[in-house]
Motif scaffolding. Structure first.
Motif, PDB file in Angstrom:
ATOM      1  N   TRP A   1       0.849  -1.179   0.000  1.00 35.07           N
ATOM      2  CA  TRP A   1       0.000   0.000   0.000  1.00 35.07           C
ATOM      3  C   TRP A   1       0.890   1.237   0.000  1.00 35.07           C
ATOM      4  O   TRP A   1       1.845   1.327   0.785  1.00 35.07           O
TER       5      TRP A   1
ATOM      6  N   LEU B   1      -4.835   6.414  -1.889  1.00 28.51           N
ATOM      7  CA  LEU B   1      -4.162   5.204  -1.405  1.00 28.51           C
ATOM      8  C   LEU B   1      -4.133   4.182  -2.531  1.00 28.51           C
ATOM      9  O   LEU B   1      -5.152   3.924  -3.180  1.00 28.51           O
TER      10      LEU B   1
ATOM     11  N   LEU C   1      -3.067   0.307  -3.865  1.00 20.74           N
ATOM     12  CA  LEU C   1      -2.742  -1.087  -3.565  1.00 20.74           C
ATOM     13  C   LEU C   1      -2.042  -1.689  -4.770  1.00 20.74           C
ATOM     14  O   LEU C   1      -2.590  -1.715  -5.876  1.00 20.74           O
TER      15      LEU C   1
END
Length: 337
Positions: A160, A168, A170
């Motif tokens: 992350w 954010l 991933l």
């Protein structure tokens, strides 16, 4: 102070980390090493020139001790590695003509993953350190905003990356960690309170329950990986909101008693008991045992004896467990013999 024997170089602490009975305290350009048992401080001066920051956001820069006993130190002018056995610094500087250099000199994040790989977040992309070549594998231009403020590898091995305006992200890498094979972005949606509260993600922390805590400039999210659902923790006018001092989150830590420690950038420290909903405040504006020396709490950690430490822009303080007050280093050692 510079002229005071057995003290840290100055009280502007950029970062602090505990490792093998030693406390490593970064006060640019000096690394201070405090031996917990002897209570002696040794200073090591680096030759890197750190530029004075002029922006309103002057959050501390990280410091990390890896599994090979190297101390990694971030700055606004490059990356430094201090070898504990040789007691020498090695500085890494951005070079536009060298693809193996760091992506940029302003370092926001340093992270060691579960396999011992070192990841660096800068204001212009992120990279992974290749120990076999002493070079860096760069990942430039991967996000909507490429200033990487925080990095975390979760319990599933995925990564992350929190950014300054890009939300954010991933990422799933191949086995060699040289290629990204899957990428997912989580961003704020003002019409959906179950999304990320802010696209500026300043802190990431995963607790023992595999919950990811996400600190931002506007509050904090709790992310449960199973349903991938964001829960919001934010100070508002509502009676139902979490009573934290401020929504500008600089640091997050969960202690052995499952109390969530939330460091603000400017207002102080919050101890949030999620079971009861009660929040204990520590701030420079408070009195008695709830007073701390400075409201910029940029690092929080727990040592093997479960003492809680905070690093601020005006020195280090330790929680005195006898009366739940914060004291400086000298007072702490007197109390604990």
């Amino acid at each position: 102070k510079p002229g005071v024997e057995n003290s840290i170089y100055n009280n502007l602490v950029y970062g602090v980390v505990y490792h093998k009975n030693q406390l490593f305290i970064n006060t640019h350009p000096v690394l201070n090493v405090l031996d917990i048992r002897s209570k002696q401080i040794t200073r090591y001066k680096n030759n890197i020139t750190v530029e004075k920051k002029t922006s309103s956001y002057e959050k501390g820069t990280p410091i990390l001790v890896d599994k090979k006993d190297n101390v990694w130190i971030a700055s606004s002018s490059g990356l430094s590695k201090f070898n504990l056995s040789e007691k020498k610094f090695h500085n890494y500087i951005y070079n536009a003509d060298d693809e193996g250099s760091i992506p940029y000199n302003f370092i926001n994040a340093i992270y060691e993953d579960k396999q011992g790989e070192i990841w660096i977040g800068t204001t212009s992309g992120f990279c992974r350190y290749d120990a076999s070549t002493d070079k860096f594998i760069r990942f430039d231009g991967k996000f909507r905003n490429n200033s990487v403020l925080s990095i975390l590898q979760d319990n599933n091995g995925n990564f992350w990356f929190g950014t300054f305006g890009g939300g954010l992200n991933l990422l799933v890498f191949d086995n060699s960690k040289t290629k990204i094979i899957k990428q997912t972005n989580y961003s704020n949606n003002i019409n959906d309170e179950k999304t990320l509260i802010s696209d500026v993600v300043s802190a990431l922390y995963q607790d023992r329950s595999h919950i990811i805590w996400i600190g931002s400039f506007l509050g904090m999210n709790k992310l449960d990986l199973k349903p991938k659902k964001f829960l919001l923790y934010k100070k508002t006018e509502s009676d139902q909101s979490v009573n934290i001092l401020d929504n500008f989150i600089a640091s997050v830590y969960k202690d052995k008693n499952d109390v969530l420690w939330i460091g603000n950038w400017g207002k102080g420290l919050n101890l949030f008991n999620r079971k009861t909903g009660h929040v204990t405040h520590y701030a420079p504006t408070l009195t008695g045992k709830y007073k701390i020396v400075n409201g910029f709490v940029q690092a929080i950690f727990e040592d093997p004896e479960h003492n809680m430490w905070i690093a601020t822009r005006n020195g280090i303080q330790v929680l005195n467990l006898k009366d739940s007050s914060f004291v400086d280093l000298n007072s702490f050692y007197k109390i604990n013999g």
